[in-house]
Scaffold this motif. Structure first.
Motif: not given
Length: 236
Positions: A189-205
């Motif tokens: 969820e919320q990850a991009d092609h590089s598997f980065h997630v936005p801070v607002r998602s509440g998750g971390t890389d």
């Protein structure tokens, strides 16, 4: 102690590429892991996945495609890339003959591995693992690049971010369903092609990376003929 050994992988009489064989002392499987189009086998993401899998008893063989070895930015044509995939798989099989063998990689590396498997099965491979399968170019949605997957007859694991610009979920999910029971999709969820997630998602890389490694090890354990499930680390 995990060993990391630089190796040379011979493609033919005139060409060779570099590899990194990373083996935990109690390895239960080995994943031959190809890099993406824009970064080689030592990219931090590749290294982090290899480290995470080693913590979970999965050995890895990372390797360079010939263009990356030569310092070029233009990816190899498929026949040469496929030759590199086959040579790397053969090297892993020779070095770790007693371990269940899996292949795949990140983006371009995932697609070249799956194409090679579709054209002619890679000897000894129990399944394919895709870290961000590049289904189409950015902003050009299509599933044409996945057509060859219908010729793959071994289990496949798709690890995909839901914000991956190179794999529209509306196209990827139906494709995976058409492939039937041999294909598994794990959506991050919320990850991009590089598997980065936005801070607002509440998750971390960091959490995403752990989830990727957990999913890979659990899936490997379920593939027929593979070793029993490796224990998770305390941070998993």
């Amino acid at each position: 102690m995990v060993s990391i050994e630089p190796i040379t992988i011979q493609l033919d009489a005139n060409r060779a590429v570099s590899g990194l064989l990373q083996v935990p002392p109690d390895a239960c499987a080995v994943f031959v892991m190809a890099h993406g189009a824009g970064a080689g086998m030592t990219h931090p993401f590749m290294a982090a996945v290899a480290d995470g899998l080693a913590d979970r008893r999965v050995a890895t063989l990372r390797y360079q495609f010939p263009y990356m070895e030569a310092g070029s930015k233009r990816p190899d044509r498929p026949p040469l890339a496929h030759a590199a995939v086959r040579a790397a798989v053969a090297a892993a099989s020779r070095r770790l003959p007693s371990l269940p063998l899996f292949a795949g990689g990140k983006s371009f590396g995932a697609r070249m591995t799956s194409q090679a498997q579709a054209e002619s099965p890679l000897p000894g491979i129990g399944g394919l693992i895709f870290l961000g399968f590049p289904l189409h170019p950015a902003k050009k949605p299509s599933d044409d690049r996945g057509a060859h997957l219908a010729a793959v007859r071994i289990p496949m694991l798709f690890l995909q971010g839901t914000r991956d610009a190179l794999a529209d979920p509306a196209l990827l999910l139906p494709l995976v369903k058409r492939l039937g029971g041999i294909a598994t999709l794990s959506a991050i969820e919320q990850a991009d092609h590089s598997f980065h997630v936005p801070v607002r998602s509440g998750g971390t890389d960091t959490a995403v990376l752990a989830a990727l490694c957990d999913t890979i090890t659990a899936w490997i354990a379920e593939v027929p003929g593979s070793a029993e499930s490796p224990p998770r680390t305390a941070s998993s």
